[in-house]
Motif scaffolding. Structure first.
Motif, mmCIF file in Angstrom:
data_model
loop_
_atom_site.group_PDB
_atom_site.id
_atom_site.type_symbol
_atom_site.label_atom_id
_atom_site.label_comp_id
_atom_site.label_asym_id
_atom_site.label_seq_id
_atom_site.Cartn_x
_atom_site.Cartn_y
_atom_site.Cartn_z
ATOM 1 N N ALA A 112 10.894 60.017 26.121
ATOM 2 C CA ALA A 112 12.310 59.670 26.316
ATOM 3 C C ALA A 112 12.973 60.664 27.262
ATOM 4 O O ALA A 112 13.767 60.284 28.136
ATOM 5 C CB ALA A 112 13.023 59.638 24.969
ATOM 6 N N GLU A 113 12.630 61.948 27.123
ATOM 7 C CA GLU A 113 13.215 62.980 27.984
ATOM 8 C C GLU A 113 12.854 62.736 29.454
ATOM 9 O O GLU A 113 13.687 62.893 30.350
ATOM 10 C CB GLU A 113 12.688 64.348 27.532
ATOM 11 N N LEU A 114 11.606 62.301 29.679
ATOM 12 C CA LEU A 114 11.168 62.032 31.048
ATOM 13 C C LEU A 114 12.019 60.923 31.671
ATOM 14 O O LEU A 114 12.436 61.021 32.833
ATOM 15 C CB LEU A 114 9.692 61.623 31.036
ATOM 16 N N TYR A 115 12.307 59.886 30.895
ATOM 17 C CA TYR A 115 13.060 58.753 31.441
ATOM 18 C C TYR A 115 14.561 59.054 31.520
ATOM 19 O O TYR A 115 15.256 58.478 32.364
ATOM 20 C CB TYR A 115 12.733 57.474 30.655
ATOM 21 N N VAL A 116 15.047 59.945 30.671
ATOM 22 C CA VAL A 116 16.436 60.420 30.829
ATOM 23 C C VAL A 116 16.575 61.088 32.193
ATOM 24 O O VAL A 116 17.534 60.856 32.931
ATOM 25 C CB VAL A 116 16.799 61.400 29.694
ATOM 26 N N VAL A 121 20.728 59.657 33.064
ATOM 27 C CA VAL A 121 21.723 59.345 32.019
ATOM 28 C C VAL A 121 21.089 59.574 30.649
ATOM 29 O O VAL A 121 19.939 59.205 30.406
ATOM 30 C CB VAL A 121 22.226 57.885 32.093
ATOM 31 N N ARG A 122 21.882 60.192 29.759
ATOM 32 C CA ARG A 122 21.327 60.620 28.486
ATOM 33 C C ARG A 122 21.164 59.459 27.493
ATOM 34 O O ARG A 122 20.272 59.470 26.648
ATOM 35 C CB ARG A 122 22.247 61.706 27.892
ATOM 36 N N TRP A 123 22.029 58.428 27.614
ATOM 37 C CA TRP A 123 21.998 57.398 26.580
ATOM 38 C C TRP A 123 20.710 56.592 26.560
ATOM 39 O O TRP A 123 20.324 56.030 25.539
ATOM 40 C CB TRP A 123 23.219 56.468 26.667
#
Lengths: 503, 84
Positions: A112-116, A121-123
């Motif tokens: 998830a962090e990679l795709y943030v 965008v954090r959401w």
């Protein structure tokens, strides 16, 4: 009672080795989040292969697959085992490899962090965490329920389902919360060896002994298989109906070939690789290991029809421990339990750790210092384990059915994982619409809100995947592109090349 | 007119030449062939067991997996870059 004591002694010895390895890993650990959650990105070939193999092999294979083969015969092998030896390496190359590069480049610890970072965008991290969490908890339930069934069967009911499942969660929590990813990877090498070694040993011993008892025309394995062929020939056929009908067969192949790369605990293991060669070697060794593991798993289910006919539904989840109880001595029965524990723990530890790392990195407020992240991660581990245990005690369906839902759900994330790394025009709106639409369609078809007759013989996973692809493409093309500097920070730079336009 | 192109790092001195378009097409065809043959099934009927113990469909699947393993070796050796 003496037999029970031997079981306990073997299992305790196994636990001591695992905890010893966990303690050794703890002594080598540093207090950074990267070291705790990714083992410092130092996994070489053997450690990475065993981590991937161990993470991929669960009671779904040792309990769920024999249980399914008991009802459907050897066709279960073609349905479940074959396609993954091609699908998993392909997805490792197409998704895992660029993800590993991008994670190294950005320092990302979780998918998830990679795709943030990819979208800036954090959401999107919250959304991905929610989906990963929703499908990982049921998957963990299959693992822990498998231990409970095995322990209950092998102890003749003395140990009990609830204490066994609670115990495995506590032990796993202990070494995972202490040693982090380094501990899970090191213990996976030991656990994978125990798991594969015991499966092969049990295959030859049970086949030989059962064949000597009931064989037809020959002793041992040949006599046993000849006898089953004569008595129950449908177990050797692929019936081309139900799960073997072409539409369901093809859509399930799609599911199991694509799902593994979307396991968050698998993606994190890929992030932990030291170099490209380690990733490649894991793919090279994987097919052989799958053959060695799956042939016995399917045949255990077929063999159990000889001595335990008439089991209904999820009762067949227990056929592997039943065969062990019938044909192996107490030391090997204890080793069987240790082997199943190894299968469970090697997956459960990685799942717990990954959910914990996603919560602390992707959901909790940014800016927490790394020591605080690790502390909160440990607290979250305990909460997730408690939730898992509650569902395990309710045990709503068979291991295979629960795993089927979980695998189907992960597949809806594959378009986002792939396009996020391979298509610069892919946007956060595309990712969100892919995930939401894919899961909505999966649920509508799974719950048969869309009638089964209208699903054209395909499984819900196929419709969920199609919807996720459509959402990804439409959402991206209808939204403004991601800022080039944001995409480049993850995907690397582009250079300007001059080309002559066609006249 | 300018178009963005992905930067590819230089090859290491020990690297072999990367797979060309022809080899990539051949690889894709091999994958398609494997996917197509995955849909086949072999009836057991009254046939004897392969090697005296293995049902025909199971033997077919194991052979298919060995062929897939060969394709995976090809992929990792020729199509999957060594560089980061």
């Amino acid at each position: 009672m003496a037999e029970y004591g031997i079981h306990v002694a073997v299992v305790v010895a196994y636990f001591l080795v695992v905890l010893g390895i966990g303690a050794a890993a703890f002594r080598q650990s540093e207090t950074t989040a990267e070291d705790y959650f990714l083992g410092g990105r130092t996994a070489k070939t053997v450690v990475l292969f065993m981590a991937l193999f161990g993470t991929n092999v669960t009671p779904f294979v040792l309990m769920g697959i024999p249980g399914l083969a008991y009802h459907h015969g050897v066709g279960v092998f073609g349905l479940n085992a074959a396609i993954v030896v091609l699908g998993i390496p392909l997805t490792f190359w197409l998704i895992g490899y660029p993800a590993w590069i991008a994670a190294k480049r950005t320092g990302a610890v979780t998918p998830a962090e990679l795709y943030v970072r990819r979208f800036g965008v954090r959401w999107i991290g919250y959304l991905m965490f929610a989906v990963f969490f929703a499908y990982t908890v049921p998957y963990m339930v299959t693992a822990v329920a498998g231990v409970g069934i095995a322990a209950d069967t092998l102890s003749g009911g003395a140990l009990g389902y609830a204490p066994a499942t609670g115990g495995i969660l506590v032990i796993t929590l202990l070494y995972t919360s202490l040693g982090g990813m380094r501990a899970t990877m090191w213990t996976n090498v030991f656990q994978g060896a125990v798991f594969l070694g015991f499966t092969l040993l049990a295959f030859f011993l049970i086949g030989d002994r059962l064949g000597d008892q009931v064989g037809l025309g020959a002793d041992g394995l040949r006599g046993l298989m000849t006898r089953i062929h004569a008595d129950n020939p449908r177990l050797f056929e692929v019936p081309r109906e139900g799960p073997f009908a072409p539409g369901e067969w093809a859509s399930w192949a799609l599911a199991i070939a694509l799902t593994v790369i979307a396991f968050p605990h698998m993606m994190v293991r890929i992030f932990a690789a030291k170099d490209v060669e380690a990733l490649k070697n894991a793919c090279r060794y994987y097919p052989l290991a799958m053959i060695l593991l799956w042939v016995p798993a399917v045949l255990f289910g077929v063999w159990a029809t000889v001595e335990h006919p008439g089991l209904v539904g999820k009762e067949s989840d227990a056929v592997f421990p039943m065969l062990i109880f019938d044909h192996l001595g107490p030391v090997l029965q204890g080793l069987a339990l240790a082997g199943i524990l190894a299968a469970v723990m090697s997956t459960l530890d990685a799942q717990l750790l990954t959910l914990s790392s996603m919560l602390t990195r992707d959901v909790l407020p940014a800016g927490l210092d790394e020591r605080r992240q690790v502390q909160l991660g440990r607290v979250f581990l305990v909460l997730v384990a408690g939730l898992t245990w509650a569902v395990v005690l309710a045990r709503p369906a068979s291991i295979f059915k629960i795993a089927k839902l979980s695998f189907s759900g992960y597949v809806t994330l594959v378009p986002t994982l792939f396009l996020g790394l391979r298509w610069r025009r892919f946007t956060v709106a595309g990712a969100a619409s892919s995930i939401v639409l894919g899961n909505a369609v999966l649920l509508l078809t799974w719950l048969e809100v869309v009638p089964k007759a209208a699903q054209l013989g395909l499984l819900p996973v196929a419709w969920g995947l199609l919807a996720a692809i459509a959402g990804a493409v439409a959402g991206s093309l209808l939204s403004p592109p991601t800022s080039p500097s944001v995409a480049e920070a993850v995907l690397g730079p582009v250079r300007e090349a001059t080309t002559t336009p066609s006249p | 007119m300018t178009q963005p192109v992905q930067v590819q790092p230089e090859l290491d001195p020990g690297d072999r030449a990367p797979a060309g378009p022809g080899e990539r097409v051949a690889f894709a065809l091999a994958v398609v062939a494997l996917l197509a043959t995955h849909m086949l099934a072999f009836e057991q009927g009254e046939h004897g067991l392969v090697l005296g113990w293995m049902p025909r469909d199971l033997a077919y699947r194991v052979a298919w997996m060995l062929a897939a393993a060969g394709v995976v070796f090809w992929m990792t050796a020729r199509l999957w870059p060594n560089h980061e």
